[in-house]
Design an enzyme around this catalytic site. Sequence first.
Site, PDB file in Angstrom:
ATOM      1  N   LYS A 188       6.398 -50.038 -56.297  1.00 24.81           N
ATOM      2  CA  LYS A 188       5.201 -50.182 -57.128  1.00 24.81           C
ATOM      3  C   LYS A 188       4.120 -49.273 -56.552  1.00 24.81           C
ATOM      4  O   LYS A 188       3.369 -49.658 -55.644  1.00 24.81           O
ATOM      5  CB  LYS A 188       4.748 -51.646 -57.139  1.00 24.81           C
ATOM      6  CG  LYS A 188       3.717 -51.960 -58.211  1.00 24.81           C
ATOM      7  CD  LYS A 188       4.333 -51.986 -59.598  1.00 24.81           C
ATOM      8  CE  LYS A 188       3.351 -52.465 -60.652  1.00 24.81           C
ATOM      9  NZ  LYS A 188       3.909 -52.441 -61.998  1.00 24.81           N
ATOM     10  N   SER A 383       5.410 -51.670 -66.788  1.00 19.40           N
ATOM     11  CA  SER A 383       4.783 -52.867 -66.223  1.00 19.40           C
ATOM     12  C   SER A 383       4.527 -53.875 -67.353  1.00 19.40           C
ATOM     13  O   SER A 383       5.465 -54.354 -67.978  1.00 19.40           O
ATOM     14  CB  SER A 383       3.500 -52.485 -65.482  1.00 19.40           C
ATOM     15  OG  SER A 383       3.069 -53.534 -64.647  1.00 19.40           O
TER      16      SER A 383
END
Length: 587
Positions: A188, A383
């Site tokens: 991430k 996401s």
Amino acid sequence: MWRFIVGLLATVGTLTLLGIGGCAAFLATGSFSTTKPLPQNVVLSLDLRDVPSETTGGGLLGGELFGGKRDILETVQLLWQAADDPRVVGMFVEIGDESAGLGRVQELRQAIAHFRGKGKFAIGFAESLGSGGTHFSDYYLASALEQIWLQPSGGFAVAGLAIETPFLKDGLDRLGVRVEGGKRWEYKSAPDSFTDTAYPPPARENLQQLLDSLYGQFVSDVARERHLEPAKVRQLIDSVPFDSEKAKQERLVDRIGYRNDALDEVTTRAGKNRTLAALAEYANDPARPRPRGDTVALVRISGAIMSGSPSRGPLDDDNVATSDDVVDALDQAASAKEVKAIVLRIDSPGGTYPAADAIADAVGRARSAGKPVIVSMGDVAASGGYMAAMRGDVIVAQPTTITASIGVFGIWPVAHGLLTSLGINVDRLSVGTNAGMYSVFQPPTTAQRAAISRQLDEIYADFTRQVGEARKLEGNRLDAAARGRVFSGIDAKKMGLIDELGGLQLALNIAKAKAGIDESRQIELRTYPPESDRWQKIVDRLLRLAGIDAQGPTVRAPREVRDTLARFGIVARPGNVRLPPLPPLWR
């Protein structure tokens, strides 16, 4: 007296804007447009020096109030219709948008390929493919055309792909600012710019994989269209810049000349009686074939996904998708008897977890109501954008769509060191162990950091659980697809995160099949919420500009504004004001 003047000015301003809006709406409906159809032998003229955006958006002044441009989906639909229109014999395309998203470029490439597949020519002109910049997107788009013209002075400098990220940690440290929070997990990469001094190895690996996939698609497609070997394309790209003549010699372009020279070629191909028609003219042509048939709903998610109503002014851009709006649109489409299926178009880098979760739930409810939901991804659906998509019956993405990023992060700056260096002390009074946990003045305690870490773990666990259930992924397969990794559409399909590679037209074909509509039948693509709802929101924003809180057709307003409206002959009642009837477009 002063309050009355303020109310008067605000009201006059609002009424003026409403009047302007009414005229603009009248113009936008085509009331003044010609009813004379285009003649035979039409060449469609397409200016793609500014590739259409995902939505027309742009706020009041940027597009909503004054018509604005057509978005990418409207443009692609018109190109598909033109391909089947016997009057349209070809297209002339001006190339020059080097920053266009690759998903939108592939939508246009597919529409151009369909157009050419009907035996129609497609000629493009670029003033330059050099003179600075990478020219990756514009040449990728140009390569789909039958013939590319390049201006003699234009040059060729298509230079590949690069990602550049500024890393701020050292600079923030010197200022005495620390970034608190965390991420799940190592791939991430969004917060790394604030917490690291360079790409961490996992992020570097993942982003390089993404670049390799996107570049590989470019090389493969260009090599096929230009009849070159992939190795030759790579070698030529690595040797730029060079002049236009060399670009022609290497078969990267077809002809060298100016715009008028390219138009002369269009005339030769189309015949002397050809008519060059801009896309807007073709869109307003009364003889253009307009699909009629079973209804498929189109619901859009464009921009960051946020909860509730966005905090923005009436003139601001529409760069967010609120969960309330998207959920309402899905619910309306699901309950509409005439709607046979729903296409959910997503172009979003993510957003807040609860907002994305609410949309995913609405997708599930629409499917439970018997309406197939087909997801069509644009440039990016990552996401929260991926979470909104995951429960669709079928997920369709472009090969270059950037998607997944199944993970979570939460960060915020703490300026305690900076304040201390300036001799500033921030004292705190609080009740509750975790009060002030996200303060920008004082760092969290060890126990508070542990609580934040638990929250990140819980959100990540829930996110991956939902993805696993929706996509039928378990164990190692789910872990390999998650941990914050981003993928191209091609790699996402290999990981089981999407189902099909393609654009809007493929999503519509799948929607027809899922809804039991015969593949030979036309469909009507209807946007939800309806266009009238968009205009009502514009009116509401204008009213808020004047300090009026709009509640449907009735608005609650300050007494000074109500009194002022009454002076203009608008019916006033105690506690509210009822507006005059709006034009039909606004109802």
